[in-house]
Motif scaffolding. Structure first.
Motif, PDB file in Angstrom:
ATOM      1  N   ASN A 123      32.857  25.021  43.911  1.00 26.42           N
ATOM      2  CA  ASN A 123      31.868  26.079  42.972  1.00 26.42           C
ATOM      3  C   ASN A 123      30.894  27.325  44.441  1.00 26.42           C
ATOM      4  O   ASN A 123      29.685  25.926  44.749  1.00 26.42           O
ATOM      5  CB  ASN A 123      30.698  25.635  42.161  1.00 26.42           C
ATOM      6  CG  ASN A 123      31.707  25.287  40.955  1.00 26.42           C
ATOM      7  OD1 ASN A 123      32.867  26.247  40.697  1.00 26.42           O
ATOM      8  ND2 ASN A 123      30.862  25.098  39.889  1.00 26.42           N
ATOM      9  N   VAL A 124      31.338  27.923  45.165  1.00 32.27           N
ATOM     10  CA  VAL A 124      30.349  28.089  46.218  1.00 32.27           C
ATOM     11  C   VAL A 124      29.102  29.460  45.712  1.00 32.27           C
ATOM     12  O   VAL A 124      29.884  30.264  44.882  1.00 32.27           O
ATOM     13  CB  VAL A 124      31.094  29.006  47.261  1.00 32.27           C
ATOM     14  CG1 VAL A 124      30.348  29.737  48.089  1.00 32.27           C
ATOM     15  CG2 VAL A 124      32.410  28.563  47.637  1.00 32.27           C
ATOM     16  N   THR A 125      27.592  29.276  46.272  1.00 32.84           N
ATOM     17  CA  THR A 125      26.842  29.554  45.526  1.00 32.84           C
ATOM     18  C   THR A 125      26.033  30.379  46.935  1.00 32.84           C
ATOM     19  O   THR A 125      25.953  30.930  47.131  1.00 32.84           O
ATOM     20  CB  THR A 125      25.951  29.211  44.839  1.00 32.84           C
ATOM     21  OG1 THR A 125      25.249  28.153  45.754  1.00 32.84           O
ATOM     22  CG2 THR A 125      26.444  28.338  43.389  1.00 32.84           C
ATOM     23  N   ASP A 177      26.369  34.848  40.973  1.00 30.70           N
ATOM     24  CA  ASP A 177      25.781  33.713  41.177  1.00 30.70           C
ATOM     25  C   ASP A 177      27.179  33.044  41.133  1.00 30.70           C
ATOM     26  O   ASP A 177      26.729  32.152  42.890  1.00 30.70           O
ATOM     27  CB  ASP A 177      25.610  32.921  39.269  1.00 30.70           C
ATOM     28  CG  ASP A 177      24.726  33.718  38.588  1.00 30.70           C
ATOM     29  OD1 ASP A 177      23.785  34.225  39.419  1.00 30.70           O
ATOM     30  OD2 ASP A 177      24.446  33.838  37.495  1.00 30.70           O
ATOM     31  N   VAL A 178      28.596  32.831  41.140  1.00 32.33           N
ATOM     32  CA  VAL A 178      29.371  31.690  41.504  1.00 32.33           C
ATOM     33  C   VAL A 178      30.411  31.816  42.168  1.00 32.33           C
ATOM     34  O   VAL A 178      30.854  33.592  41.160  1.00 32.33           O
ATOM     35  CB  VAL A 178      29.262  30.525  41.319  1.00 32.33           C
ATOM     36  CG1 VAL A 178      29.657  30.770  39.755  1.00 32.33           C
ATOM     37  CG2 VAL A 178      29.475  29.576  41.552  1.00 32.33           C
ATOM     38  N   THR A 179      31.363  31.840  43.220  1.00 34.67           N
ATOM     39  CA  THR A 179      32.737  31.871  43.498  1.00 34.67           C
ATOM     40  C   THR A 179      33.482  30.515  42.846  1.00 34.67           C
ATOM     41  O   THR A 179      33.471  29.757  44.122  1.00 34.67           O
ATOM     42  CB  THR A 179      32.617  32.607  45.221  1.00 34.67           C
ATOM     43  OG1 THR A 179      32.203  33.741  44.752  1.00 34.67           O
ATOM     44  CG2 THR A 179      34.343  32.697  45.020  1.00 34.67           C
ATOM     45  N   GLU A 180      34.627  30.762  42.285  1.00 30.61           N
ATOM     46  CA  GLU A 180      35.029  28.909  42.083  1.00 30.61           C
ATOM     47  C   GLU A 180      36.556  29.569  42.921  1.00 30.61           C
ATOM     48  O   GLU A 180      37.161  30.769  43.060  1.00 30.61           O
ATOM     49  CB  GLU A 180      35.424  29.328  40.635  1.00 30.61           C
ATOM     50  CG  GLU A 180      34.754  28.975  40.117  1.00 30.61           C
ATOM     51  CD  GLU A 180      35.023  29.068  38.338  1.00 30.61           C
ATOM     52  OE1 GLU A 180      35.991  28.670  38.115  1.00 30.61           O
ATOM     53  OE2 GLU A 180      34.236  29.134  37.640  1.00 30.61           O
ATOM     54  N   MET A 181      36.671  28.259  43.874  1.00 28.56           N
ATOM     55  CA  MET A 181      37.947  28.307  45.157  1.00 28.56           C
ATOM     56  C   MET A 181      38.156  27.178  44.972  1.00 28.56           C
ATOM     57  O   MET A 181      37.963  25.954  44.475  1.00 28.56           O
ATOM     58  CB  MET A 181      37.125  28.414  46.605  1.00 28.56           C
ATOM     59  CG  MET A 181      36.055  29.427  47.064  1.00 28.56           C
ATOM     60  SD  MET A 181      36.477  30.050  48.796  1.00 28.56           S
ATOM     61  CE  MET A 181      35.474  31.384  48.644  1.00 28.56           C
ATOM     62  N   VAL A 182      39.794  27.323  45.265  1.00 24.00           N
ATOM     63  CA  VAL A 182      40.190  26.147  45.252  1.00 24.00           C
ATOM     64  C   VAL A 182      40.694  26.006  46.966  1.00 24.00           C
ATOM     65  O   VAL A 182      41.103  26.770  47.026  1.00 24.00           O
ATOM     66  CB  VAL A 182      41.837  25.859  44.793  1.00 24.00           C
ATOM     67  CG1 VAL A 182      43.073  24.988  44.682  1.00 24.00           C
ATOM     68  CG2 VAL A 182      41.209  25.754  42.957  1.00 24.00           C
ATOM     69  N   ILE A 183      39.535  25.062  47.137  1.00 27.50           N
ATOM     70  CA  ILE A 183      40.507  24.314  49.061  1.00 27.50           C
ATOM     71  C   ILE A 183      41.278  23.522  49.056  1.00 27.50           C
ATOM     72  O   ILE A 183      41.604  22.374  48.540  1.00 27.50           O
ATOM     73  CB  ILE A 183      38.803  23.837  49.654  1.00 27.50           C
ATOM     74  CG1 ILE A 183      37.824  24.682  49.109  1.00 27.50           C
ATOM     75  CG2 ILE A 183      38.996  23.875  50.647  1.00 27.50           C
ATOM     76  CD1 ILE A 183      38.001  26.294  49.570  1.00 27.50           C
TER      77      ILE A 183
END
Length: 306
Positions: free
Chosen positions: A205-207, A153-159
């Motif tokens: 949080n990338v959906t 459902d979601v990809t957690e990222m640090v930008i």
């Protein structure tokens, strides 16, 4: 009889008002501060508040250019330079007519407030300040994305957005799909007059696919970078293994089928063999009976003939 003071004549009143206006204009000019902007490495001109008439020359004036009141950048008296600050050696010159101060190449330390003071016959002709803002360009922001957790459902990222080598202290801003976002910014500089390095971080949080922009703003200038972040996880769901009971039942069925097949094969093979054996025995018995019958008749014939 009371004597009233006589009213001043009209011409004198007008003259007094005129002098008052000139005085106010002079004070306003002295208090006015001009602003000049320049970049590191460029050549900048700081204007003075007086221009020497063509009928005169620099020899009848004293000119002082000073910075932050305490530092004398350079000074002229009777047409000759009498002082110059060591930090401005080979970097400054002054126009002999409009008294403009030229500085080249610009350095970050040149940032500050300057003042031009002009005297003629020990009388101050003008005294005016100039604010110099020195800018050093930042590098183009660099955006990186680090995946910290990933699911269907979601990809957690640090930008992370970073830029370096600029002045003055910048402001970092950004947008996510054209919506404003706030970065957690951190600045590093050796001193208040040294280049800055800035880094901003953003938890995301990338959906779905998103477009993120990072901008570094400083002294009226700005540099920006955009990055398209794609949601690459297609989320292929692995097949769910059957329950333990189903597996056990399947194994029992397979084993039962194998045993039944084996037993059936053995039974059929024995039945066929027994049938074949009985048929062979009956054939042999028939042959024996047939063989015995002629022999008996022959013996009878022989006997009767005798």
């Amino acid at each position: 009889m009371m004597c009233l003071p006589a009213s001043p004549p009209a011409p004198a009143l007008r003259l007094g008002l005129g002098l008052f206006v000139l005085l106010c204009l002079g004070i306003g000019q002295a208090m006015e501060k001009k602003v000049v902007r320049s970049k590191v490495g460029e050549k900048v001109s700081l204007p003075c508040c007086h221009r020497i008439p063509s009928s005169e020359s620099l020899h009848t004036y004293r000119v002082y250019w000073q910075k932050n009141i305490t530092e004398v950048v350079l000074a002229y008296s009777e047409g000759n330079m009498i002082s110059r600050h060591e930090r401005y050696q080979n970097r400054t010159e002054m126009d002999p007519w409009n008294l403009t101060l030229w500085i080249s190449p610009m350095e970050i330390l040149d940032n500050g407030s300057y003042k031009c003071i002009v005297q003629r016959n020990s009388i101050v002709v003008c005294d005016q300040s100039v604010i110099l803002f020195v800018t050093a360009d930042f590098s183009k922001p660099n955006i990186t994305a680090e995946v910290t957790a990933d699911s269907c459902d979601v990809t957690e990222m640090v930008i992370t957005c970073s830029s370096h080598g600029g002045f003055p202290k910048p402001k970092i801003s950004g947008a996510l799909n054209n919506m404003s976002v706030e970065w957690n910014a951190n600045w590093v500089s050796e001193s208040s007059f040294s280049p800055y390095n800035v880094t901003g971080k953003l938890l995301l949080n990338v959906t779905k696919d998103v477009d993120i922009t990072c901008s570094v703003e400083y002294n009226g200038f700005s540099k920006s970078t955009s990055l398209l972040i794609k949601k690459t996880n297609d989320c292929v769901v692995p097949p769910v293994p059957p329950p333990y009971n189903v597996i056990t039942a399947s194994i029992i069925i397979v084993i039962t089928f194998i045993l039944a097949t084996t037993l059936a094969a053995r039974y059929l093979s024995r039945h066929v063999c027994s049938h074949c054996c009985k048929h062979q025995d009956s054939v042999e018995d028939g042959v024996k009976e047939y063989t015995k019958a002629p022999m008996s008749s022959k013996g009878t014939a022989d006997t009767s003939s005798v």
